[in-house]
Design an enzyme around this catalytic site. Structure first.
Site, PDB file in Angstrom:
ATOM      1  N   GLU A 134     -11.243 -25.695  35.006  1.00  0.00           N
ATOM      2  CA  GLU A 134     -11.075 -24.251  34.769  1.00  0.00           C
ATOM      3  C   GLU A 134      -9.700 -23.802  35.238  1.00  0.00           C
ATOM      4  O   GLU A 134      -8.971 -23.126  34.522  1.00  0.00           O
ATOM      5  CB  GLU A 134     -12.172 -23.463  35.502  1.00  0.00           C
ATOM      6  CG  GLU A 134     -13.569 -23.780  35.005  1.00  0.00           C
ATOM      7  CD  GLU A 134     -14.622 -22.840  35.572  1.00  0.00           C
ATOM      8  OE1 GLU A 134     -14.396 -21.637  35.581  1.00  0.00           O
ATOM      9  OE2 GLU A 134     -15.686 -23.328  35.996  1.00  0.00           O
TER      10      GLU A 134
ATOM     11  N   HIS B 213     -16.667 -20.527  30.350  1.00  0.00           N
ATOM     12  CA  HIS B 213     -18.029 -20.950  30.679  1.00  0.00           C
ATOM     13  C   HIS B 213     -17.949 -22.373  31.234  1.00  0.00           C
ATOM     14  O   HIS B 213     -17.319 -23.238  30.619  1.00  0.00           O
ATOM     15  CB  HIS B 213     -18.894 -20.892  29.417  1.00  0.00           C
ATOM     16  CG  HIS B 213     -20.341 -21.113  29.712  1.00  0.00           C
ATOM     17  ND1 HIS B 213     -21.148 -20.130  30.241  1.00  0.00           N
ATOM     18  CD2 HIS B 213     -21.114 -22.218  29.590  1.00  0.00           C
ATOM     19  CE1 HIS B 213     -22.360 -20.616  30.423  1.00  0.00           C
ATOM     20  NE2 HIS B 213     -22.363 -21.871  30.032  1.00  0.00           N
TER      21      HIS B 213
ATOM     22  N   ILE C  77     -21.426  -8.289  27.995  1.00  0.00           N
ATOM     23  CA  ILE C  77     -20.449  -7.281  27.551  1.00  0.00           C
ATOM     24  C   ILE C  77     -21.081  -6.439  26.434  1.00  0.00           C
ATOM     25  O   ILE C  77     -21.536  -6.983  25.425  1.00  0.00           O
ATOM     26  CB  ILE C  77     -19.155  -7.972  27.052  1.00  0.00           C
ATOM     27  CG1 ILE C  77     -18.500  -8.773  28.197  1.00  0.00           C
ATOM     28  CG2 ILE C  77     -18.167  -6.965  26.476  1.00  0.00           C
ATOM     29  CD1 ILE C  77     -18.078  -7.966  29.407  1.00  0.00           C
TER      30      ILE C  77
ATOM     31  N   ASP D  26     -22.319 -16.109  25.486  1.00  0.00           N
ATOM     32  CA  ASP D  26     -21.771 -17.456  25.244  1.00  0.00           C
ATOM     33  C   ASP D  26     -21.770 -17.896  23.780  1.00  0.00           C
ATOM     34  O   ASP D  26     -21.829 -19.087  23.496  1.00  0.00           O
ATOM     35  CB  ASP D  26     -22.549 -18.506  26.082  1.00  0.00           C
ATOM     36  CG  ASP D  26     -22.577 -18.143  27.553  1.00  0.00           C
ATOM     37  OD1 ASP D  26     -21.577 -17.599  28.049  1.00  0.00           O
ATOM     38  OD2 ASP D  26     -23.620 -18.392  28.200  1.00  0.00           O
TER      39      ASP D  26
HETATM   40  C1  GAR Z   1     -16.762 -20.164  37.278  1.00  0.00           C
HETATM   41  O1  GAR Z   1     -17.200 -21.500  37.333  1.00  0.00           O
HETATM   42  C2  GAR Z   1     -17.013 -19.596  35.899  1.00  0.00           C
HETATM   43  O2  GAR Z   1     -16.838 -20.508  34.858  1.00  0.00           O
HETATM   44  C3  GAR Z   1     -18.468 -19.205  36.027  1.00  0.00           C
HETATM   45  O3  GAR Z   1     -18.556 -18.613  37.290  1.00  0.00           O
HETATM   46  C4  GAR Z   1     -17.631 -19.276  38.168  1.00  0.00           C
HETATM   47  C5  GAR Z   1     -16.815 -18.232  38.887  1.00  0.00           C
HETATM   48  O4  GAR Z   1     -16.013 -18.843  39.868  1.00  0.00           O
HETATM   49  N1  GAR Z   1     -18.869 -18.309  34.972  1.00  0.00           N
HETATM   50  C6  GAR Z   1     -20.075 -18.348  34.420  1.00  0.00           C
HETATM   51  O5  GAR Z   1     -20.959 -19.113  34.769  1.00  0.00           O
HETATM   52  C7  GAR Z   1     -20.284 -17.334  33.298  1.00  0.00           C
HETATM   53  N2  GAR Z   1     -21.459 -17.655  32.541  1.00  0.00           N
HETATM   54  P1  GAR Z   1     -14.791 -18.056  40.500  1.00  0.00           P
HETATM   55  O6  GAR Z   1     -15.305 -16.690  40.952  1.00  0.00           O
HETATM   56  O7  GAR Z   1     -14.366 -18.913  41.667  1.00  0.00           O
HETATM   57  O8  GAR Z   1     -13.718 -17.944  39.455  1.00  0.00           O
END
Ligand code: GAR
Length: 190
Positions: free
Chosen positions: A174, A104, A88, A145
Site C-alpha cells: 500500500e 483495499h 460513500i 469495493d
Molecule cells: C489499510 O490497510 C487500508 O487498505 C484498509 O485499512 C487500512 C488502514 O490503515 N482499508 C480497508 O480495509 C477499506 N475496506 P492506515 O490507517 O494505517 O492507512
C-alpha cells in the site's frame, strides 16, 4: 494546484505516506483530512503536518450541502480514501465522478464488501490458505469495493504467514503504490 482531501478512519499510515509523497510537490497538495472518528490517529498526523482537519458524524456525512460545502471551501480536486470505513453516499460519487479513489488490502473481487476491512481480511486470507494476497486501488462507486480497478499489486504468501504477517506484507505494498497511483490519477483528472 490540485488539492487532495483524504478521508480516513484509523491510524493513517497510508495518509502519512501520501502526505510525505506530496510534500513540496509542484502541483499537488493534501489540504484537508476528514475523519469520522475523534480519536483517529490520522488527526494527529494532520496536526503534525499542519494540514486542515475535520471530524464528521453521520448527520454531517448524510448532508450533501454541508459535505460539499467543506470540499468546495478547500477546492478539493480529488478525494482519496485511506482506511475510511463508511460507504460513500451516491451524492458524493455524483459530485466527484471518477475523482474518488480507494485502496483495499486484498485482491478484489475477492475479500471485498461490507465488513471486509483491515485485519478481518487478512484473517480470512489466512484461513483460506491463500498463496498470495495484495492490494487493489479503484475508483469509488456507491457500492463497497466495486468501482473500476486502477491498479492491483500482489505479494506471495508462505504457508506459515500469520494474519499479522500477511497484513504487514500488504501494508508495505500500500505504502509503495498508493502515493504514486494517487499522483497519476490526480494528474489525469485535471
Ligand atoms: C489499510 O490497510 C487500508 O487498505 C484498509 O485499512 C487500512 C488502514 O490503515 N482499508 C480497508 O480495509 C477499506 N475496506 P492506515 O490507517 O494505517 O492507512
Amino acid at each position: 494546484m490540485i488539492n487532495l482531501t483524504i478521508f480516513a478512519s484509523g491510524g493513517g499510515s497510508n495518509a502519512e505516506a501520501i502526505i510525505q509523497h506530496f510534500n513540496n510537490h509542484p502541483t499537488i497538495q493534501v489540504n484537508l483530512i476528514i475523519s469520522n472518528k475523534t480519536t483517529a490517529g490520522v488527526l494527529d498526523r494532520a496536526d503534525r503536518h499542519q494540514i486542515k482537519k475535520r471530524v464528521i458524524d453521520r448527520t454531517d456525512f448524510n448532508d450533501p450541502k454541508k459535505m460539499l460545502g467543506y470540499l468546495k471551501e478547500t477546492e478539493t480536486g480529488l478525494i482519496v480514501l485511506a482506511g475510511f470505513l463508511w460507504l460513500i453516499p451516491a451524492y458524493l460519487v455524483e459530485a466527484f465522478p471518477n475523482k474518488i479513489i480507494n485502496i483495499h488490502p486484498a485482491l478484489l473481487p475477492k475479500y471485498g464488501g461490507k465488513g471486509m476491512y483491515g485485519q478481518h481480511i487478512h484473517r480470512a486470507v489466512f484461513e483460506n490458505k491463500e498463496r498470495e494476497s495484495g492490494i487493489t486501488i479503484h475508483y469509488v462507486n456507491p457500492k463497497y469495493d466495486e468501482g473500476n480497478i486502477i491498479l492491483q499489486a500482489r505479494c506471495p504468501l508462505q504457508p506459515d504467514d500469520s494474519p499479522e504477517v500477511i497484513g504487514r506484507k500488504v501494508l508495505a505494498l500500500e505504502h509503495r503504490f498508493y502515493p504514486v497511483t494517487v499522483e497519476m490519477v490526480a494528474i489525469q483528472s485535471e
